[in-house]
Write a protein that holds these residues in place. Structure first.
Motif, PDB file in Angstrom:
ATOM      1  N   THR A 336       4.237  -2.704  -6.027  1.00 20.53           N
ATOM      2  CA  THR A 336       5.543  -3.165  -6.506  1.00 20.53           C
ATOM      3  C   THR A 336       5.842  -2.604  -7.892  1.00 20.53           C
ATOM      4  OG1 THR A 336       5.329  -5.192  -5.196  1.00 20.53           O
ATOM      5  CG2 THR A 336       6.922  -5.225  -7.013  1.00 20.53           C
ATOM      6  N   ALA A 337       4.820  -2.550  -8.747  1.00 17.52           N
ATOM      7  CA  ALA A 337       5.000  -1.982 -10.081  1.00 17.52           C
ATOM      8  C   ALA A 337       5.404  -0.505  -9.985  1.00 17.52           C
ATOM      9  CB  ALA A 337       3.715  -2.119 -10.878  1.00 17.52           C
ATOM     10  N   ALA A 338       4.744   0.223  -9.090  1.00 16.23           N
ATOM     11  CA  ALA A 338       5.069   1.647  -8.919  1.00 16.23           C
ATOM     12  C   ALA A 338       6.494   1.818  -8.412  1.00 16.23           C
ATOM     13  CB  ALA A 338       4.066   2.284  -7.964  1.00 16.23           C
ATOM     14  N   ASP A 339       6.897   0.999  -7.436  1.00 16.02           N
ATOM     15  CA  ASP A 339       8.253   1.093  -6.884  1.00 16.02           C
ATOM     16  C   ASP A 339       9.308   0.783  -7.959  1.00 16.02           C
ATOM     17  OD1 ASP A 339       7.195   1.705  -4.450  1.00 16.02           O
ATOM     18  OD2 ASP A 339       7.444  -0.308  -3.593  1.00 16.02           O
ATOM     19  N   ALA A 340       8.947  -0.079  -8.907  1.00 14.23           N
ATOM     20  CA  ALA A 340       9.893  -0.461  -9.961  1.00 14.23           C
ATOM     21  C   ALA A 340       9.866   0.509 -11.133  1.00 14.23           C
ATOM     22  CB  ALA A 340       9.565  -1.875 -10.463  1.00 14.23           C
ATOM     23  N   GLY A 341       9.000   1.520 -11.052  1.00 11.75           N
ATOM     24  CA  GLY A 341       8.908   2.494 -12.133  1.00 11.75           C
ATOM     25  C   GLY A 341       8.153   1.999 -13.339  1.00 11.75           C
ATOM     26  N   LEU A 342       7.327   0.958 -13.175  1.00  8.71           N
ATOM     27  CA  LEU A 342       6.545   0.433 -14.295  1.00  8.71           C
ATOM     28  C   LEU A 342       5.282   1.264 -14.450  1.00  8.71           C
ATOM     29  CD1 LEU A 342       6.820  -3.396 -13.574  1.00  8.71           C
ATOM     30  CD2 LEU A 342       8.409  -1.926 -14.807  1.00  8.71           C
ATOM     31  N   ARG A 343       4.991   1.637 -15.665  1.00  9.88           N
ATOM     32  CA  ARG A 343       3.801   2.476 -15.921  1.00  9.88           C
ATOM     33  C   ARG A 343       2.959   1.884 -17.035  1.00  9.88           C
ATOM     34  NH1 ARG A 343       5.390   4.120 -11.842  1.00  9.88           N
ATOM     35  NH2 ARG A 343       6.011   6.200 -11.204  1.00  9.88           N
TER      36      ARG A 343
END
Length: 343
Positions: A336-343
């Protein structure tokens, strides 16, 4: 001899008799619900009337966790606000009655969809009605006038995301049963990705399908339960939590709550759309709050596992979360973090 673990039935019955709620002796007690934190009991009198009792788990508790007295205050404050809640009747911390705070509430008749078995008994139309009612009930919580309800001092007004990350990182450090490096990775990602906070509202903190009672007639939410994690903060935290708990049929990792995978229940996108249409709020930060909710869910589940290991009497009828389920939640949080662009 006590029949129900966690209650001195004779002492509790004497306390209830003094409250004037109309209970007819003798009273019987039965643990109910799949809740893995505060223990919940159905009280039945000889006339067939019902009430509900809540108390903290058994054994050693982390500081500030499972505060039933605080939950009683919140339920009392929400009477008449438009938020669907049971009526809080009484609280006792008398050592002659109980070894921990004990709260008595009205019993709300309805259906708790806490298993796929319950969901199967409902029509697809009824499942959709319930699902669509969930974000609307959540919106009512976020509309509460804090000052009018007397809840403006419920918690710190410091930045909410930072507070959540600090609190739940601490809980993880105290309650984990093993090393899970991905949890620490998520902590770092969330810390780097905190969005700007634009408002402070009442936040339920644990809003999902198993924590509401739904109408037998039309499926709408008639009572929101389990307010022990309620606080003041960003309303999108609750929306993220609803999505974190809401499994759907096409999930590679369905998570521990699978009732919502059945035909008729709305998708996560549909739930979010209803909430944002209802409230007019900006959905831009939802990916962050969805990720944080999954991270937090994994930490809560690990804490439940720790409590059941430390004291098996806390185990609900459905058992304790497995390490596999917890690892699956962590994997979904990473995705979910990856899909939201969170790095």
């Amino acid at each position: 001899m006590n029949k129900v673990v966690g209650l001195d039935e004779q002492a509790v019955s004497a306390w209830i008799a003094e409250l004037g709620v109309g209970a007819l002796a003798p009273l019987t007690y039965r643990r109910i619900g799949n809740g893995q934190s505060n223990l919940t009991f159905l009280v039945t009198d000889s006339g067939g009337s019902h009430w509900v009792l809540r108390r903290p788990p058994l054994g050693h508790l982390l500081a500030s966790a499972h505060d039933v007295a605080r939950e009683y205050r919140i339920l009392s404050a929400l009477q008449g606000t438009g938020v669907p809640v049971p009526k809080a009747l009484a609280l006792t911390e008398d050592n002659a009655v109980t070894d921990a705070p004990l709260m008595l509430m009205d019993h709300v008749d309805g259906i708790v969809i806490d298993s796929i078995g319950v969901a199967k008994q409902l029509t697809p139309d009824r499942r959709r009605q319930t699902g669509e009612s969930m974000p609307r009930a959540l919106a009512s919580i976020h509309q509460v006038d804090l000052e009018l309800a007397g809840l403006e001092d419920l918690s710190s007004r410091s930045p909410f995301a930072e507070r959540q990350i600090r609190r739940w990182s601490g809980q993880w450090a105290k309650s984990r049963t093993r090393e899970v490096p991905q949890v620490d990775e998520l902590t770092a990602i969330l810390t780097r990705s905190i969005p700007q906070q634009n408002e402070i509202t009442l936040v339920h903190g644990d809003f999902h399908l198993s924590n509401v009672i739904t109408s037998r007639d039309d499926g709408r939410v008639v009572a929101v339960l389990d307010w022990e994690l309620c606080t003041l903060g960003d309303p999108l935290a609750d929306v993220g939590a609803l999505l974190a708990y809401w499994s759907q049929a096409d999930d590679a990792v369905p998570g521990p709550f699978v009732a919502s995978t059945m035909d008729g229940f709305p998708t996560r996108d549909e739930l979010a759309a209803i909430y944002f249409e209802e409230t007019g709020r900006d959905p831009a930060a939802l990916g962050f709050w969805h990720t944080l909710a999954l991270w937090k869910l994994a930490i809560i589940a690990e804490g439940v596992l720790r409590r059941t290991i430390d004291d098996p009497r806390n185990t609900a009828e459905t058992g304790a979360p497995s390490t596999r389920i917890i690892d699956d939640i962590v994997a979904r949080a990473i995705s979910t973090a990856a899909d939201a662009g969170l790095r």
